[in-house]
Write a protein that holds these residues in place. Structure first.
Motif, PDB file in Angstrom:
ATOM      1  N   GLY A 166      -6.528  39.817  17.412  1.00 32.44           N
ATOM      2  CA  GLY A 166      -7.403  40.407  16.417  1.00 32.44           C
ATOM      3  C   GLY A 166      -7.469  41.918  16.534  1.00 32.44           C
ATOM      4  O   GLY A 166      -7.434  42.469  17.634  1.00 32.44           O
ATOM      5  N   GLY A 167      -7.569  42.585  15.390  1.00 31.99           N
ATOM      6  CA  GLY A 167      -7.759  44.028  15.376  1.00 31.99           C
ATOM      7  C   GLY A 167      -9.232  44.368  15.296  1.00 31.99           C
ATOM      8  O   GLY A 167      -9.800  44.996  16.181  1.00 31.99           O
ATOM      9  N   VAL A 168      -9.870  43.974  14.203  1.00 29.31           N
ATOM     10  CA  VAL A 168     -11.309  44.149  14.004  1.00 29.31           C
ATOM     11  C   VAL A 168     -11.877  42.807  13.554  1.00 29.31           C
ATOM     12  O   VAL A 168     -11.606  42.366  12.433  1.00 29.31           O
ATOM     13  CB  VAL A 168     -11.602  45.229  12.942  1.00 29.31           C
ATOM     14  N   PRO A 169     -12.639  42.152  14.422  1.00 28.80           N
ATOM     15  CA  PRO A 169     -12.944  42.485  15.816  1.00 28.80           C
ATOM     16  C   PRO A 169     -11.745  42.252  16.729  1.00 28.80           C
ATOM     17  O   PRO A 169     -10.828  41.504  16.383  1.00 28.80           O
ATOM     18  CB  PRO A 169     -14.092  41.524  16.159  1.00 28.80           C
ATOM     19  N   ALA A 170     -11.800  42.866  17.904  1.00 25.42           N
ATOM     20  CA  ALA A 170     -10.668  42.816  18.839  1.00 25.42           C
ATOM     21  C   ALA A 170     -10.720  41.552  19.678  1.00 25.42           C
ATOM     22  O   ALA A 170     -11.006  41.579  20.883  1.00 25.42           O
ATOM     23  CB  ALA A 170     -10.692  44.054  19.741  1.00 25.42           C
ATOM     24  N   ILE A 171     -10.445  40.422  19.040  1.00 25.34           N
ATOM     25  CA  ILE A 171     -10.470  39.146  19.743  1.00 25.34           C
ATOM     26  C   ILE A 171      -9.082  38.817  20.271  1.00 25.34           C
ATOM     27  O   ILE A 171      -8.072  39.274  19.736  1.00 25.34           O
ATOM     28  CB  ILE A 171     -10.983  38.016  18.828  1.00 25.34           C
ATOM     29  N   ASP A 172      -9.031  38.003  21.325  1.00 23.75           N
ATOM     30  CA  ASP A 172      -7.748  37.662  21.925  1.00 23.75           C
ATOM     31  C   ASP A 172      -7.056  36.583  21.093  1.00 23.75           C
ATOM     32  O   ASP A 172      -7.672  35.944  20.240  1.00 23.75           O
ATOM     33  CB  ASP A 172      -7.917  37.221  23.372  1.00 23.75           C
ATOM     34  N   PRO A 173      -5.763  36.357  21.303  1.00 24.88           N
ATOM     35  CA  PRO A 173      -5.023  35.384  20.480  1.00 24.88           C
ATOM     36  C   PRO A 173      -5.603  33.978  20.502  1.00 24.88           C
ATOM     37  O   PRO A 173      -5.627  33.295  19.477  1.00 24.88           O
ATOM     38  CB  PRO A 173      -3.613  35.427  21.087  1.00 24.88           C
ATOM     39  N   ASN A 174      -6.065  33.515  21.661  1.00 25.59           N
ATOM     40  CA  ASN A 174      -6.598  32.158  21.731  1.00 25.59           C
ATOM     41  C   ASN A 174      -7.872  31.997  20.908  1.00 25.59           C
ATOM     42  O   ASN A 174      -8.085  30.960  20.261  1.00 25.59           O
ATOM     43  CB  ASN A 174      -6.871  31.779  23.186  1.00 25.59           C
ATOM     44  N   GLU A 175      -8.718  33.009  20.914  1.00 24.17           N
ATOM     45  CA  GLU A 175      -9.941  32.936  20.120  1.00 24.17           C
ATOM     46  C   GLU A 175      -9.631  33.035  18.632  1.00 24.17           C
ATOM     47  O   GLU A 175     -10.261  32.366  17.808  1.00 24.17           O
ATOM     48  CB  GLU A 175     -10.913  34.044  20.529  1.00 24.17           C
ATOM     49  N   LEU A 176      -8.651  33.830  18.269  1.00 24.99           N
ATOM     50  CA  LEU A 176      -8.218  33.910  16.876  1.00 24.99           C
ATOM     51  C   LEU A 176      -7.671  32.562  16.415  1.00 24.99           C
ATOM     52  O   LEU A 176      -7.940  32.119  15.281  1.00 24.99           O
ATOM     53  CB  LEU A 176      -7.160  35.003  16.729  1.00 24.99           C
ATOM     54  N   ALA A 177      -6.925  31.887  17.277  1.00 21.89           N
ATOM     55  CA  ALA A 177      -6.413  30.558  16.941  1.00 21.89           C
ATOM     56  C   ALA A 177      -7.548  29.562  16.756  1.00 21.89           C
ATOM     57  O   ALA A 177      -7.481  28.677  15.891  1.00 21.89           O
ATOM     58  CB  ALA A 177      -5.458  30.083  18.037  1.00 21.89           C
ATOM     59  N   LEU A 178      -8.592  29.678  17.548  1.00 23.39           N
ATOM     60  CA  LEU A 178      -9.761  28.803  17.393  1.00 23.39           C
ATOM     61  C   LEU A 178     -10.393  28.976  16.015  1.00 23.39           C
ATOM     62  O   LEU A 178     -10.689  27.986  15.328  1.00 23.39           O
ATOM     63  CB  LEU A 178     -10.777  29.112  18.490  1.00 23.39           C
ATOM     64  N   LEU A 179     -10.603  30.209  15.603  1.00 29.07           N
ATOM     65  CA  LEU A 179     -11.225  30.466  14.299  1.00 29.07           C
ATOM     66  C   LEU A 179     -10.369  29.926  13.162  1.00 29.07           C
ATOM     67  O   LEU A 179     -10.878  29.280  12.231  1.00 29.07           O
ATOM     68  CB  LEU A 179     -11.454  31.967  14.126  1.00 29.07           C
ATOM     69  N   ALA A 180      -9.072  30.181  13.229  1.00 29.58           N
ATOM     70  CA  ALA A 180      -8.181  29.722  12.166  1.00 29.58           C
ATOM     71  C   ALA A 180      -8.076  28.198  12.148  1.00 29.58           C
ATOM     72  O   ALA A 180      -8.044  27.566  11.084  1.00 29.58           O
ATOM     73  CB  ALA A 180      -6.802  30.353  12.329  1.00 29.58           C
ATOM     74  N   ARG A 370      -9.205  21.398  23.657  1.00 25.39           N
ATOM     75  CA  ARG A 370      -9.013  22.824  23.953  1.00 25.39           C
ATOM     76  C   ARG A 370      -9.770  23.243  25.206  1.00 25.39           C
ATOM     77  O   ARG A 370      -9.328  24.130  25.936  1.00 25.39           O
ATOM     78  CB  ARG A 370      -9.489  23.642  22.748  1.00 25.39           C
ATOM     79  N   SER A 371     -10.901  22.603  25.488  1.00 29.29           N
ATOM     80  CA  SER A 371     -11.733  23.017  26.613  1.00 29.29           C
ATOM     81  C   SER A 371     -11.053  22.804  27.964  1.00 29.29           C
ATOM     82  O   SER A 371     -11.458  23.395  28.956  1.00 29.29           O
ATOM     83  CB  SER A 371     -13.059  22.255  26.588  1.00 29.29           C
ATOM     84  N   VAL A 372     -10.020  21.978  28.005  1.00 30.08           N
ATOM     85  CA  VAL A 372      -9.336  21.737  29.283  1.00 30.08           C
ATOM     86  C   VAL A 372      -8.615  22.997  29.753  1.00 30.08           C
ATOM     87  O   VAL A 372      -8.605  23.310  30.950  1.00 30.08           O
ATOM     88  CB  VAL A 372      -8.354  20.561  29.143  1.00 30.08           C
ATOM     89  N   LEU A 373      -8.014  23.723  28.819  1.00 33.28           N
ATOM     90  CA  LEU A 373      -7.214  24.901  29.169  1.00 33.28           C
ATOM     91  C   LEU A 373      -7.811  26.213  28.681  1.00 33.28           C
ATOM     92  O   LEU A 373      -7.247  27.272  28.953  1.00 33.28           O
ATOM     93  CB  LEU A 373      -5.797  24.763  28.602  1.00 33.28           C
ATOM     94  N   GLU A 374      -8.925  26.162  27.946  1.00 34.09           N
ATOM     95  CA  GLU A 374      -9.549  27.374  27.434  1.00 34.09           C
ATOM     96  C   GLU A 374     -11.035  27.357  27.760  1.00 34.09           C
ATOM     97  O   GLU A 374     -11.670  26.301  27.757  1.00 34.09           O
ATOM     98  CB  GLU A 374      -9.354  27.498  25.916  1.00 34.09           C
ATOM     99  N   SER A 375     -11.594  28.516  27.996  1.00 38.67           N
ATOM    100  CA  SER A 375     -13.022  28.635  28.302  1.00 38.67           C
ATOM    101  C   SER A 375     -13.831  28.758  27.014  1.00 38.67           C
ATOM    102  O   SER A 375     -13.287  29.008  25.942  1.00 38.67           O
ATOM    103  CB  SER A 375     -13.275  29.854  29.194  1.00 38.67           C
ATOM    104  N   GLY A 376     -15.159  28.590  27.152  1.00 37.94           N
ATOM    105  CA  GLY A 376     -16.044  28.867  26.032  1.00 37.94           C
ATOM    106  C   GLY A 376     -16.859  27.712  25.513  1.00 37.94           C
ATOM    107  O   GLY A 376     -17.778  27.918  24.723  1.00 37.94           O
TER     108      GLY A 376
END
Length: 411
Positions: A166-180, A370-376
Motif C-alpha cells: 500500500g502507498g496511502v495508507p502504507a500497509i504491507d502486502p499481506n494486509e492489502l491482500a486481506l482487504l482485497a 490466514r491466522s495460522v501464518l499471519e498475525s492480527g
C-alpha cells in the motif's frame, strides 16, 4: 364587490426528506470507513512500544470518532438484539493480556493496545445494535475495498520490488491482500445467493488481481478455500454461473501452461525473516521465551510482537502467526481462551440462517486459515474486526434477530 383573488401557491422548494434507512446506511458507511482506516497500518515495519507520536494520536482520534458515531447511531433508533457471549470471551482474553503486560513490565504499551482492541469491539457491537447485520457487513466490506483500491493505486511504484504494498495508507502486502480478499468473498456470497451481476464480477476480478500482485500465498490459498466453502451452499447453479466458471477455469489452465507466473508466485523469494522456514525458527523460540511460569501462563501483553531468536544472522523476528502471537502475548491461558472462542463462534456460524451462514462461513474459513501464518486475529486489526462481527452475529442471542431481518443484499 371586489373579488378576492387567492394568492398563488408557491412550489415547495425544500429538498425531499432522506429516508431514515438511507440516512442510517450512509452514517454506518462513514463509521465503517473510519473504523477500517483506524485499524489498518499507517507505517510498515513499525510496532507500537508505548510512546506517542502524531501517527499514533491520529489513529486513536479516528478510532474514537468511529466509536462516537456508532454510539449515536445506536441511540438514534430502536436497538436490535445482539448477543453478549462474544463480549465475555473478549473481556477475559483482554484481561489476561493486561495481567501479563503488568507482570512483564509492559503495562503502558500492552494496556494501550488492549484499549484499542476493546474500542474496536465496542464499535462493532454498537453498529450491529443500530442497523441490520447485512448493512453493517456490507459497509465494512465496502470500506475494506475502498481502502484496498486506494492503497493499491498509490502503491504501484512499490510493485517494482516484486510485491504490491500500500502507498496511502502504507500497509504491507499481506494486509492489502486481506482487504482485497474481503471484497472477493463478499462478491462470492452475492453470487451464491443469486444477486451478483456483471459489475460485481468485474470488481471481484480487479480485487483478485490485487491479491495476486501482493504475492500473499496464504491469502490466496485461504481465499480459494473460503470461496469453496461458500460454493457448497449452491443448490441449483445457474447456467451463466456454470459457463463463467468453466471459462475462468480454462483461462487459468492456459495461464498455468503458457506462462511461468504461477511457478514464480509459488516460489516467491523473501528475506531471511519472511520465509516459512524462518517462521518456524520464531515459533520454536516462542515456546520457551518466558522467564517464569507465570509468564508462560499469561504472556507479556499485546504489545509484544517481536521475539528474539538465536543462531541466525538476525537477532529479532516478528511473530507471523496469530496463535503464536497469542501464546507470547497471553500465554497458554490466552491460547485456550482464543481456541474456545473460535470453536464457539464456528458452532454458531453453522447454526445461522442459510443466507447469513454462507457469508459467515466464508469469512471465518478465510480468517482462521490466514491466522495460522499471519498475525492480527486477536489484535486491533481488520481481521479482528471481521471476526468479532461474525462472532457477535452468529451467537445464540443474535440468531433470532437474523431470522427476523429481511435477507436483503444491497446492490
Amino acid at each position: 364587490m371586489t373579488a378576492v383573488v387567492p394568492a398563488p401557491v408557491r412550489p415547495d422548494r425544500r429538498p425531499p426528506a432522506v429516508p431514515p434507512r438511507t440516512r442510517s446506511r450512509s452514517l454506518v458507511t462513514l463509521a465503517a470507513l473510519l473504523v477500517v482506516v483506524g485499524s489498518v497500518g499507517w507505517r510498515r515495519g513499525e510496532y507500537f512500544t508505548g510512546s506517542l507520536d502524531p501517527v499514533v494520536v491520529a489513529k486513536a482520534c479516528v478510532s474514537v470518532l468511529a466509536l462516537a458515531l456508532a454510539f449515536l447511531l445506536a441511540q438514534a433508533g430502536p436497538r436490535r438484539r445482539v448477543g453478549t457471549g462474544t463480549v465475555w470471551w473478549l473481556g477475559l482474553l483482554l484481561a489476561c493480556t493486561v495481567l501479563g503486560a503488568l507482570t512483564a513490565g509492559h503495562l503502558v504499551a500492552g494496556g494501550v493496545v488492549a484499549v484499542r482492541v476493546a474500542l474496536l469491539g465496542a464499535t462493532v457491537l454498537l453498529l450491529l445494535r443500530a442497523v441490520s447485520a447485512v448493512d453493517v457487513l456490507t459497509a465494512v466490506v465496502r470500506a475494506c475495498v475502498a481502502v484496498a483500491l486506494v492503497a493499491a493505486v498509490t502503491g504501484l511504484p512499490s510493485y517494482t520490488d516484486g510485491r504490491l504494498a500500500g502507498g496511502v495508507p502504507a500497509i504491507d502486502p499481506n494486509e492489502l491482500a486481506l482487504l482485497a480478499s474481503t471484497g472477493v468473498l463478499y462478491v462470492a456470497w452475492r453470487t451464491v445467493v443469486g444477486r451478483a451481476g456483471v459489475r460485481a464480477a468485474l470488481t471481484a476480478a480487479v480485487l483478485s488481481g490485487v491479491v495476486w500482485a501482493t504475492g500473499s500465498r496464504t491469502a490466496l490459498l485461504m481465499l480459494v478455500l473460503g470461496v469453496a466453502a461458500m460454493a457448497l451452499h449452491i443448490r441449483r447453479p445457474r447456467v451463466g454461473l456454470v459457463v463463467g466458471g468453466l471459462v475462468l477455469a480454462g483461462a487459468a489452465a492456459v495461464t498455468v501452461v503458457s506462462t511461468g507466473a504461477v511457478a514464480g508466485f509459488v516460489s516467491r523469494g523473501g528475506d531471511g525473516t519472511s520465509t516459512l522456514g524462518s517462521r518456524f525458527i520464531a515459533w520454536r523460540a516462542a515456546l520457551d521465551w518466558a522467564d517464569s511460569q507465570w509468564q508462560t501462563a499469561v504472556g507479556g501483553g499485546l504489545s509484544v510482537k517481536i521475539i528474539r531468536v538465536q543462531g541466525q544472522y538476525w537477532d529479532t523476528q516478528p511473530l507471523d502467526s496469530s496463535w503464536v502471537s497469542l501464546l507470547v502475548q497471553a500465554g497458554w491461558v490466552g491460547v485456550l481462551l482464543g481456541g474456545g472462542w473460535v470453536l464457539w463462534s464456528l458452532r454458531g456460524v453453522l447454526e445461522a440462517p442459510r443466507e447469513h451462514r454462507v457469508l459467515f462461513l466464508g469469512l471465518l474459513v478465510f480468517l482462521l486459515g490466514r491466522s495460522v501464518l499471519e498475525s492480527g486475529l486477536f489484535d486491533a486489526s481488520v481481521a479482528f474486526l471481521l471476526f468479532t462481527a461474525v462472532s457477535l452475529l452468529a451467537e445464540g442471542g443474535s440468531r433470532d434477530r437474523l431470522r427476523a431481518e429481511e435477507p436483503e443484499v444491497p446492490a
